[in-house]
Design a protein around this motif. Structure first.
Motif, PDB file in Angstrom:
ATOM      1  N   GLU A  81      36.530   5.179 -32.728  1.00 24.10           N
ATOM      2  CA  GLU A  81      35.145   5.155 -33.209  1.00 24.10           C
ATOM      3  C   GLU A  81      35.089   5.172 -34.734  1.00 24.10           C
ATOM      4  OE1 GLU A  81      31.037   7.807 -33.109  1.00 24.10           O
ATOM      5  OE2 GLU A  81      32.899   8.582 -32.263  1.00 24.10           O
ATOM      6  N   LEU A  82      35.854   6.093 -35.343  1.00 25.14           N
ATOM      7  CA  LEU A  82      35.838   6.182 -36.802  1.00 25.14           C
ATOM      8  C   LEU A  82      36.470   4.952 -37.443  1.00 25.14           C
ATOM      9  CD1 LEU A  82      36.664   9.928 -37.574  1.00 25.14           C
ATOM     10  CD2 LEU A  82      34.444   8.821 -37.275  1.00 25.14           C
ATOM     11  N   ILE A  83      37.556   4.467 -36.857  1.00 23.08           N
ATOM     12  CA  ILE A  83      38.195   3.267 -37.396  1.00 23.08           C
ATOM     13  C   ILE A  83      37.226   2.089 -37.339  1.00 23.08           C
ATOM     14  CG2 ILE A  83      40.099   1.642 -37.111  1.00 23.08           C
ATOM     15  CD1 ILE A  83      41.713   3.985 -35.923  1.00 23.08           C
ATOM     16  N   SER A  84      36.489   1.967 -36.248  1.00 24.37           N
ATOM     17  CA  SER A  84      35.521   0.876 -36.120  1.00 24.37           C
ATOM     18  C   SER A  84      34.441   0.970 -37.194  1.00 24.37           C
ATOM     19  CB  SER A  84      34.878   0.904 -34.730  1.00 24.37           C
ATOM     20  OG  SER A  84      35.836   0.664 -33.719  1.00 24.37           O
ATOM     21  N   LYS A  85      33.963   2.171 -37.445  1.00 22.99           N
ATOM     22  CA  LYS A  85      32.935   2.343 -38.477  1.00 22.99           C
ATOM     23  C   LYS A  85      33.488   1.989 -39.858  1.00 22.99           C
ATOM     24  CE  LYS A  85      30.161   5.804 -36.063  1.00 22.99           C
ATOM     25  NZ  LYS A  85      29.618   7.188 -36.058  1.00 22.99           N
ATOM     26  N   CYS A  86      34.720   2.384 -40.107  1.00 25.37           N
ATOM     27  CA  CYS A  86      35.350   2.028 -41.376  1.00 25.37           C
ATOM     28  C   CYS A  86      35.500   0.521 -41.499  1.00 25.37           C
ATOM     29  CB  CYS A  86      36.708   2.708 -41.504  1.00 25.37           C
ATOM     30  SG  CYS A  86      37.655   2.181 -42.949  1.00 25.37           S
ATOM     31  N   LEU A  87      35.955  -0.103 -40.445  1.00 27.06           N
ATOM     32  CA  LEU A  87      36.191  -1.542 -40.464  1.00 27.06           C
ATOM     33  C   LEU A  87      34.886  -2.312 -40.694  1.00 27.06           C
ATOM     34  CD1 LEU A  87      38.649  -3.397 -40.107  1.00 27.06           C
ATOM     35  CD2 LEU A  87      38.029  -3.593 -37.681  1.00 27.06           C
ATOM     36  N   THR A 115      30.524  -8.265 -38.116  1.00 31.44           N
ATOM     37  CA  THR A 115      31.024  -9.202 -37.096  1.00 31.44           C
ATOM     38  C   THR A 115      32.476  -8.971 -36.708  1.00 31.44           C
ATOM     39  OG1 THR A 115      31.633 -10.839 -38.778  1.00 31.44           O
ATOM     40  CG2 THR A 115      29.399 -10.965 -37.869  1.00 31.44           C
ATOM     41  N   VAL A 116      33.063  -7.839 -37.139  1.00 27.83           N
ATOM     42  CA  VAL A 116      34.473  -7.601 -36.829  1.00 27.83           C
ATOM     43  C   VAL A 116      34.614  -6.616 -35.673  1.00 27.83           C
ATOM     44  CG1 VAL A 116      35.230  -8.110 -39.171  1.00 27.83           C
ATOM     45  CG2 VAL A 116      34.664  -5.757 -38.559  1.00 27.83           C
ATOM     46  N   GLU A 117      35.711  -6.747 -34.950  1.00 27.83           N
ATOM     47  CA  GLU A 117      36.020  -5.805 -33.872  1.00 27.83           C
ATOM     48  C   GLU A 117      37.519  -5.557 -33.848  1.00 27.83           C
ATOM     49  OE1 GLU A 117      34.556  -7.748 -30.402  1.00 27.83           O
ATOM     50  OE2 GLU A 117      36.362  -8.978 -30.149  1.00 27.83           O
ATOM     51  N   ILE A 118      37.896  -4.325 -33.438  1.00 26.25           N
ATOM     52  CA  ILE A 118      39.296  -3.921 -33.420  1.00 26.25           C
ATOM     53  C   ILE A 118      40.035  -4.610 -32.276  1.00 26.25           C
ATOM     54  CG2 ILE A 118      40.871  -1.998 -33.033  1.00 26.25           C
ATOM     55  CD1 ILE A 118      38.890  -0.164 -34.340  1.00 26.25           C
ATOM     56  N   ILE A 119      41.236  -5.108 -32.594  1.00 23.73           N
ATOM     57  CA  ILE A 119      42.161  -5.574 -31.554  1.00 23.73           C
ATOM     58  C   ILE A 119      43.144  -4.452 -31.222  1.00 23.73           C
ATOM     59  CG2 ILE A 119      43.977  -7.231 -30.989  1.00 23.73           C
ATOM     60  CD1 ILE A 119      42.631  -9.181 -32.945  1.00 23.73           C
ATOM     61  N   PRO A 147      40.619   5.657 -56.299  1.00 29.71           N
ATOM     62  CA  PRO A 147      40.704   4.791 -55.124  1.00 29.71           C
ATOM     63  C   PRO A 147      39.333   4.329 -54.644  1.00 29.71           C
ATOM     64  CG  PRO A 147      42.008   6.786 -54.825  1.00 29.71           C
ATOM     65  CD  PRO A 147      41.168   6.991 -56.038  1.00 29.71           C
ATOM     66  N   LYS A 148      39.283   3.103 -54.131  1.00 27.54           N
ATOM     67  CA  LYS A 148      38.099   2.667 -53.400  1.00 27.54           C
ATOM     68  C   LYS A 148      38.104   3.362 -52.044  1.00 27.54           C
ATOM     69  CE  LYS A 148      37.791  -1.957 -55.471  1.00 27.54           C
ATOM     70  NZ  LYS A 148      38.992  -1.901 -56.341  1.00 27.54           N
ATOM     71  N   THR A 149      36.944   3.780 -51.610  1.00 26.72           N
ATOM     72  CA  THR A 149      36.844   4.508 -50.347  1.00 26.72           C
ATOM     73  C   THR A 149      35.894   3.752 -49.428  1.00 26.72           C
ATOM     74  OG1 THR A 149      37.215   6.575 -51.515  1.00 26.72           O
ATOM     75  CG2 THR A 149      36.330   6.729 -49.300  1.00 26.72           C
ATOM     76  N   HIS A 150      36.350   3.439 -48.216  1.00 25.78           N
ATOM     77  CA  HIS A 150      35.600   2.564 -47.324  1.00 25.78           C
ATOM     78  C   HIS A 150      34.776   3.321 -46.292  1.00 25.78           C
ATOM     79  CE1 HIS A 150      37.532  -0.867 -49.110  1.00 25.78           C
ATOM     80  NE2 HIS A 150      38.722  -0.347 -48.884  1.00 25.78           N
ATOM     81  N   PHE A 151      35.155   4.556 -45.994  1.00 22.66           N
ATOM     82  CA  PHE A 151      34.386   5.328 -45.025  1.00 22.66           C
ATOM     83  C   PHE A 151      34.727   6.797 -45.188  1.00 22.66           C
ATOM     84  CE2 PHE A 151      33.634   7.097 -40.730  1.00 22.66           C
ATOM     85  CZ  PHE A 151      32.284   6.765 -40.603  1.00 22.66           C
ATOM     86  N   VAL A 152      33.714   7.642 -45.066  1.00 18.19           N
ATOM     87  CA  VAL A 152      33.889   9.081 -45.229  1.00 18.19           C
ATOM     88  C   VAL A 152      33.227   9.789 -44.053  1.00 18.19           C
ATOM     89  CG1 VAL A 152      33.267  11.085 -46.642  1.00 18.19           C
ATOM     90  CG2 VAL A 152      33.989   8.959 -47.749  1.00 18.19           C
ATOM     91  N   HIS A 153      34.000  10.584 -43.352  1.00 20.63           N
ATOM     92  CA  HIS A 153      33.489  11.371 -42.225  1.00 20.63           C
ATOM     93  C   HIS A 153      33.608  12.846 -42.591  1.00 20.63           C
ATOM     94  CE1 HIS A 153      32.615  12.477 -38.079  1.00 20.63           C
ATOM     95  NE2 HIS A 153      33.638  13.323 -38.133  1.00 20.63           N
TER      96      HIS A 153
END
Length: 436
Positions: free
Chosen positions: A26-32, A39-43, A131-137
């Motif tokens: 779930e968290l990886i998907s939100k980051c992605l 339009t992206v989804e995890i493989i 660093p650039k940060t893409h998602f923070v939980h």
């Protein structure tokens, strides 16, 4: 500039055996989605640890490699992230500190870094190098920060067991000056003081310790006591020994917190934990360093620029490098700060003489940093910074005693460690930090 999204709810499992279980699809998907679009989804994804022993002391740090598909284009691709995760250790007091630090670092990336970089862009200067940060939980106890993998931009960590040389030091000094100057301009632009803008930046690690986790001071006290014993063993430093044992050892936390009080015009954002392990370098084709980047902003706070400089000089430099080049380092810092302000048509808030005095007024903080970070830089298990077990008085008394002995043992086993301590004793003597 787009904001980094914050996760406010999760559907993570209730049984969390360790920090790696906090890395969920779930968290990886939100980051992605945050990084690559809707339009992206995890493989698939996998965790790849890359941290060497001694590279990290507080949080869990690892990396993930994610294969994904863009459903719009049908194209498959891969991306990697570096994750900083709550280590979820047994000690509640330790966890209180980590939760505070991760919240602070996450909010720095969310709320402060974008403002600093916009301030720099507005005057035609490049980003502050963090660093650039893409998602923070930031759910309490389950914190995960998803940051760019700086290995992909050829940034490397220097060897913590070697004092940084002059070219590396100058890059770090310049980057600290740019961070500090950008924060000064952000304050001017916002027409308010920094604490009003970002009140969560007032407490550094030492403030948190005194409020939530006083037993941790025993770990630091042991290292200061060990430094006094080394001075006694070397001989010729009786005044230094008396100062450490009657002033610094029993009062170091009060001294440090007093130094962190805000005294305009010396009020800027500090990186807070600026030492070799928290700095990455990029190198040119000839092998010389060309760029420095500041990592691990969990101890960032608002205080004097002299705090960052003393922290860096006494944690990451051998004594001769610091002593022989201090004048150039300070003048480089000042001129870099000044160039940033000139680009914004602003005057310097302090003269060089005032800045130099401020630096020297903070040297007692530098001495303390030199003592307690020495085993992190040069040791291998010589001291214990945190309890990995339940907090008890007996456990902390054991840590205090063992840490004092660990500093003495390190000085005997490692000539570089002994030389660094002796250089501090010499500076204490020259600066009047003695009791006769």
């Amino acid at each position: 500039m787009s904001q980094v999204p914050v996760a406010t709810t999760t559907e993570m499992t209730e049984s969390l055996s360790d920090s790696y279980s906090l890395i969920t699809k779930e968290l990886i998907s939100k980051c992605l989605v945050s990084h690559k679009g809707e339009t992206v989804e995890i493989i698939s994804w996998d965790v790849r640890n890359f941290v060497r022993p001694g590279d990290n002391y507080a949080c869990t740090v690892t990396s993930i490699f994610v294969k994904f598909r863009d459903t719009k284009s049908g194209r498959d691709d891969e991306v990697s992230y570096v994750l900083k995760i709550n280590p979820r250790r047994a000690s509640k007091g330790f966890n209180d500190i980590i939760e505070d630090q991760l919240e602070k670092e996450g909010r720095f990336y969310l709320e402060i870094s974008p403002g600093l970089n916009k301030t720099m862009h507005d005057i035609g200067l490049p980003d502050v190098q963090v660093p650039k940060t893409h998602f923070v939980h930031l759910e309490v106890g389950k914190e995960v920060l998803f940051m760019e993998d700086l290995r992909q931009r050829d940034f490397l960590m220097s060897d913590r067991k070697k004092g940084l040389d002059k070219p590396h030091c100058l890059l770090v000094v310049k980057e600290l000056a740019r961070l500090h100057a950008a924060s000064f301009l952000l304050k001017k632009k916002s027409e308010g003081d920094l604490l009003t803008l970002y009140p969560f930046m007032v407490d550094g690690i030492f403030g948190v310790i005194t409020k939530t986790y006083k037993p941790f001071t025993g770990s630091l006290e042991g290292m200061v006591a060990g430094a006094a014993q080394v001075a006694r063993n070397v001989g010729g430093y009786d005044g230094v020994v008396r100062y450490i044992e009657t002033k610094l050892q029993p009062q170091y936390m009060d001294i440090v917190i007093q130094k962190m009080e805000l005294k305009p015009p010396f009020v800027v954002y500090n990186a807070g934990d600026c030492w070799t392990n928290n700095i990455l370098f990029r190198y040119g084709d000839d092998g010389s360093p060309v760029e420095a980047l500041l990592l691990d902003l969990q101890l960032a706070r608002i205080c004097s620029p002299a705090a960052d400089l003393n922290f860096f000089f006494y944690s990451s430099l051998d004594g001769d490098m610091r002593q022989e080049n201090l004048g150039e380092f300070l003048s480089t810092y000042y001129s870099t700060f000044q160039k940033v302000l000139q680009a914004a048509s602003q005057d310097m808030p302090f003269s060089f003489d005032e800045f130099e005095k401020e630096y020297h007024d903070f040297k007692v903080f530098g001495f303390f940093v030199g003592f307690f970070l020495l085993p992190a830089a040069l040791g291998e298990g010589h001291v214990q910074y945190f309890l990995l077990e339940e907090d008890t008085k007996a456990a902390w008394e054991r840590v205090t005693k063992n840490n004092a002995e660990g500093i003495v043992r390190l000085s005997r086993e490692n000539p570089t460690a002994a030389a660094r301590l002796i250089s501090i004793f010499d500076e204490m003597t020259a600066s009047g930090f003695t009791i006769q």
